[in-house]
Design a protein around this motif. Structure first.
Motif, PDB file in Angstrom:
ATOM      1  N   ASN A  57       0.819  -1.204   0.000  1.00 15.80           N
ATOM      2  CA  ASN A  57       0.000   0.000   0.000  1.00 15.80           C
ATOM      3  C   ASN A  57       0.860   1.264   0.000  1.00 15.80           C
ATOM      4  O   ASN A  57       0.551   2.232  -0.693  1.00 15.80           O
ATOM      5  CB  ASN A  57      -0.947  -0.017   1.196  1.00 15.80           C
ATOM      6  CG  ASN A  57      -1.956   1.081   1.133  1.00 15.80           C
ATOM      7  OD1 ASN A  57      -1.910   2.014   1.917  1.00 15.80           O
ATOM      8  ND2 ASN A  57      -2.879   0.986   0.193  1.00 15.80           N
ATOM      9  N   ARG A  58       1.940   1.245   0.753  1.00 13.71           N
ATOM     10  CA  ARG A  58       2.832   2.406   0.803  1.00 13.71           C
ATOM     11  C   ARG A  58       3.403   2.711  -0.583  1.00 13.71           C
ATOM     12  O   ARG A  58       3.377   3.855  -1.033  1.00 13.71           O
ATOM     13  CB  ARG A  58       3.966   2.156   1.799  1.00 13.71           C
ATOM     14  CG  ARG A  58       4.835   3.357   2.046  1.00 13.71           C
ATOM     15  CD  ARG A  58       5.895   3.138   3.136  1.00 13.71           C
ATOM     16  NE  ARG A  58       5.484   2.248   4.208  1.00 13.71           N
ATOM     17  CZ  ARG A  58       5.997   1.025   4.405  1.00 13.71           C
ATOM     18  NH1 ARG A  58       6.941   0.561   3.611  1.00 13.71           N
ATOM     19  NH2 ARG A  58       5.584   0.278   5.404  1.00 13.71           N
ATOM     20  N   TYR A  59       3.900   1.687  -1.274  1.00 13.94           N
ATOM     21  CA  TYR A  59       4.445   1.880  -2.614  1.00 13.94           C
ATOM     22  C   TYR A  59       3.348   2.288  -3.598  1.00 13.94           C
ATOM     23  O   TYR A  59       3.594   3.087  -4.506  1.00 13.94           O
ATOM     24  CB  TYR A  59       5.178   0.628  -3.098  1.00 13.94           C
ATOM     25  CG  TYR A  59       6.581   0.546  -2.554  1.00 13.94           C
ATOM     26  CD1 TYR A  59       7.654   1.022  -3.290  1.00 13.94           C
ATOM     27  CD2 TYR A  59       6.830   0.028  -1.282  1.00 13.94           C
ATOM     28  CE1 TYR A  59       8.940   0.973  -2.789  1.00 13.94           C
ATOM     29  CE2 TYR A  59       8.104  -0.028  -0.768  1.00 13.94           C
ATOM     30  CZ  TYR A  59       9.161   0.441  -1.519  1.00 13.94           C
ATOM     31  OH  TYR A  59      10.426   0.407  -1.016  1.00 13.94           O
ATOM     32  N   HIS A  60       2.156   1.748  -3.421  1.00 13.33           N
ATOM     33  CA  HIS A  60       1.014   2.117  -4.262  1.00 13.33           C
ATOM     34  C   HIS A  60       0.748   3.620  -4.148  1.00 13.33           C
ATOM     35  O   HIS A  60       0.606   4.319  -5.146  1.00 13.33           O
ATOM     36  CB  HIS A  60      -0.200   1.301  -3.816  1.00 13.33           C
ATOM     37  CG  HIS A  60      -1.441   1.535  -4.602  1.00 13.33           C
ATOM     38  ND1 HIS A  60      -2.475   0.652  -4.613  1.00 13.33           N
ATOM     39  CD2 HIS A  60      -1.851   2.565  -5.386  1.00 13.33           C
ATOM     40  CE1 HIS A  60      -3.448   1.110  -5.377  1.00 13.33           C
ATOM     41  NE2 HIS A  60      -3.085   2.280  -5.849  1.00 13.33           N
ATOM     42  N   ILE A  61       0.706   4.116  -2.922  1.00  8.94           N
ATOM     43  CA  ILE A  61       0.445   5.544  -2.692  1.00  8.94           C
ATOM     44  C   ILE A  61       1.580   6.408  -3.260  1.00  8.94           C
ATOM     45  O   ILE A  61       1.332   7.419  -3.928  1.00  8.94           O
ATOM     46  CB  ILE A  61       0.231   5.851  -1.196  1.00  8.94           C
ATOM     47  CG1 ILE A  61      -1.034   5.151  -0.674  1.00  8.94           C
ATOM     48  CG2 ILE A  61       0.192   7.339  -0.931  1.00  8.94           C
ATOM     49  CD1 ILE A  61      -2.337   5.698  -1.210  1.00  8.94           C
ATOM     50  N   PHE A  62       2.824   6.017  -3.025  1.00 10.96           N
ATOM     51  CA  PHE A  62       3.958   6.791  -3.548  1.00 10.96           C
ATOM     52  C   PHE A  62       3.920   6.875  -5.074  1.00 10.96           C
ATOM     53  O   PHE A  62       4.154   7.931  -5.655  1.00 10.96           O
ATOM     54  CB  PHE A  62       5.296   6.187  -3.117  1.00 10.96           C
ATOM     55  CG  PHE A  62       5.621   6.357  -1.659  1.00 10.96           C
ATOM     56  CD1 PHE A  62       5.088   7.376  -0.892  1.00 10.96           C
ATOM     57  CD2 PHE A  62       6.483   5.461  -1.031  1.00 10.96           C
ATOM     58  CE1 PHE A  62       5.398   7.530   0.448  1.00 10.96           C
ATOM     59  CE2 PHE A  62       6.803   5.597   0.307  1.00 10.96           C
ATOM     60  CZ  PHE A  62       6.265   6.625   1.043  1.00 10.96           C
ATOM     61  N   HIS A  63       3.639   5.757  -5.720  1.00 10.16           N
ATOM     62  CA  HIS A  63       3.585   5.755  -7.180  1.00 10.16           C
ATOM     63  C   HIS A  63       2.381   6.535  -7.696  1.00 10.16           C
ATOM     64  O   HIS A  63       2.442   7.149  -8.765  1.00 10.16           O
ATOM     65  CB  HIS A  63       3.587   4.327  -7.718  1.00 10.16           C
ATOM     66  CG  HIS A  63       4.946   3.705  -7.706  1.00 10.16           C
ATOM     67  ND1 HIS A  63       5.479   3.146  -6.571  1.00 10.16           N
ATOM     68  CD2 HIS A  63       5.878   3.582  -8.670  1.00 10.16           C
ATOM     69  CE1 HIS A  63       6.684   2.693  -6.847  1.00 10.16           C
ATOM     70  NE2 HIS A  63       6.959   2.958  -8.112  1.00 10.16           N
ATOM     71  N   SER A  64       1.287   6.527  -6.949  1.00  8.90           N
ATOM     72  CA  SER A  64       0.119   7.326  -7.338  1.00  8.90           C
ATOM     73  C   SER A  64       0.457   8.814  -7.292  1.00  8.90           C
ATOM     74  O   SER A  64       0.068   9.575  -8.181  1.00  8.90           O
ATOM     75  CB  SER A  64      -1.067   7.034  -6.414  1.00  8.90           C
ATOM     76  OG  SER A  64      -1.477   5.696  -6.537  1.00  8.90           O
ATOM     77  N   LEU A  65       1.176   9.220  -6.254  1.00  8.93           N
ATOM     78  CA  LEU A  65       1.621  10.616  -6.172  1.00  8.93           C
ATOM     79  C   LEU A  65       2.545  10.958  -7.332  1.00  8.93           C
ATOM     80  O   LEU A  65       2.450  12.038  -7.921  1.00  8.93           O
ATOM     81  CB  LEU A  65       2.313  10.884  -4.833  1.00  8.93           C
ATOM     82  CG  LEU A  65       1.405  10.892  -3.613  1.00  8.93           C
ATOM     83  CD1 LEU A  65       2.232  10.940  -2.327  1.00  8.93           C
ATOM     84  CD2 LEU A  65       0.441  12.059  -3.672  1.00  8.93           C
ATOM     85  N   ALA A  66       3.427  10.040  -7.671  1.00  7.55           N
ATOM     86  CA  ALA A  66       4.328  10.270  -8.804  1.00  7.55           C
ATOM     87  C   ALA A  66       3.536  10.434 -10.102  1.00  7.55           C
ATOM     88  O   ALA A  66       3.882  11.269 -10.942  1.00  7.55           O
ATOM     89  CB  ALA A  66       5.322   9.118  -8.924  1.00  7.55           C
ATOM     90  N   LEU A  67       2.459   9.661 -10.257  1.00  8.87           N
ATOM     91  CA  LEU A  67       1.618   9.794 -11.461  1.00  8.87           C
ATOM     92  C   LEU A  67       1.032  11.197 -11.571  1.00  8.87           C
ATOM     93  O   LEU A  67       0.853  11.711 -12.673  1.00  8.87           O
ATOM     94  CB  LEU A  67       0.472   8.779 -11.429  1.00  8.87           C
ATOM     95  CG  LEU A  67       0.777   7.380 -11.927  1.00  8.87           C
ATOM     96  CD1 LEU A  67      -0.419   6.466 -11.704  1.00  8.87           C
ATOM     97  CD2 LEU A  67       1.160   7.405 -13.389  1.00  8.87           C
ATOM     98  N   LEU A  68       0.742  11.811 -10.429  1.00  7.84           N
ATOM     99  CA  LEU A  68       0.192  13.171 -10.454  1.00  7.84           C
ATOM    100  C   LEU A  68       1.206  14.192 -10.956  1.00  7.84           C
ATOM    101  O   LEU A  68       0.829  15.260 -11.433  1.00  7.84           O
ATOM    102  CB  LEU A  68      -0.319  13.570  -9.074  1.00  7.84           C
ATOM    103  CG  LEU A  68      -1.545  12.804  -8.573  1.00  7.84           C
ATOM    104  CD1 LEU A  68      -1.846  13.170  -7.125  1.00  7.84           C
ATOM    105  CD2 LEU A  68      -2.748  13.059  -9.449  1.00  7.84           C
TER     106      LEU A  68
END
Length: 117
Positions: free
Chosen positions: A55-66
């Protein structure tokens, strides 16, 4: 200088990555809450830690997508490869770990390094 057509394609690609990042981030929050509340009593502490890492990596990568649209300003749409790689990382890395925890099949952890860790 970019042509009007290239600028329009750039804007459209940027919009896609904003939407992908926002949706992925929202999904990450939902999955994080699911892990913290629903899984707590159903899986062992190790698997709960695996879920948290995913979940932590999921959130970090989602922020990167932004942030991907910011890298596209004034560039061709080929610059959107970053968004494609971040998305693939979420699907393969986090997805394999989510699947491992939900199924209890620890062999799925073998797929995880392909996604980026």
């Amino acid at each position: 200088a970019l042509s009007v057509r290239a600028m329009a394609a750039n804007f459209q690609t940027s919009s896609i990555w904003w939407k992908a990042g926002a949706f992925s981030g929202a999904l990450g929050v939902v999955l994080g809450a699911f892990g913290a509340h629903a899984l707590k009593a159903k899986v062992d502490p190790y698997m709960l830690e695996v879920w948290d890492t995913s979940n932590r990596y999921h959130i970090f990568h989602s922020l990167a997508l932004l942030f991907v649209p910011q890298t596209l300003v004034g560039k061709s749409t080929k610059s959107s490869y970053a968004g494609q790689f971040f998305s693939a990382g979420i699907l393969i890395f986090s997805g394999s770990l989510y699947a491992m925890v939900l199924s209890g099949n620890r062999k799925l952890g073998a797929i995880t390094p392909i996604g980026g860790r």
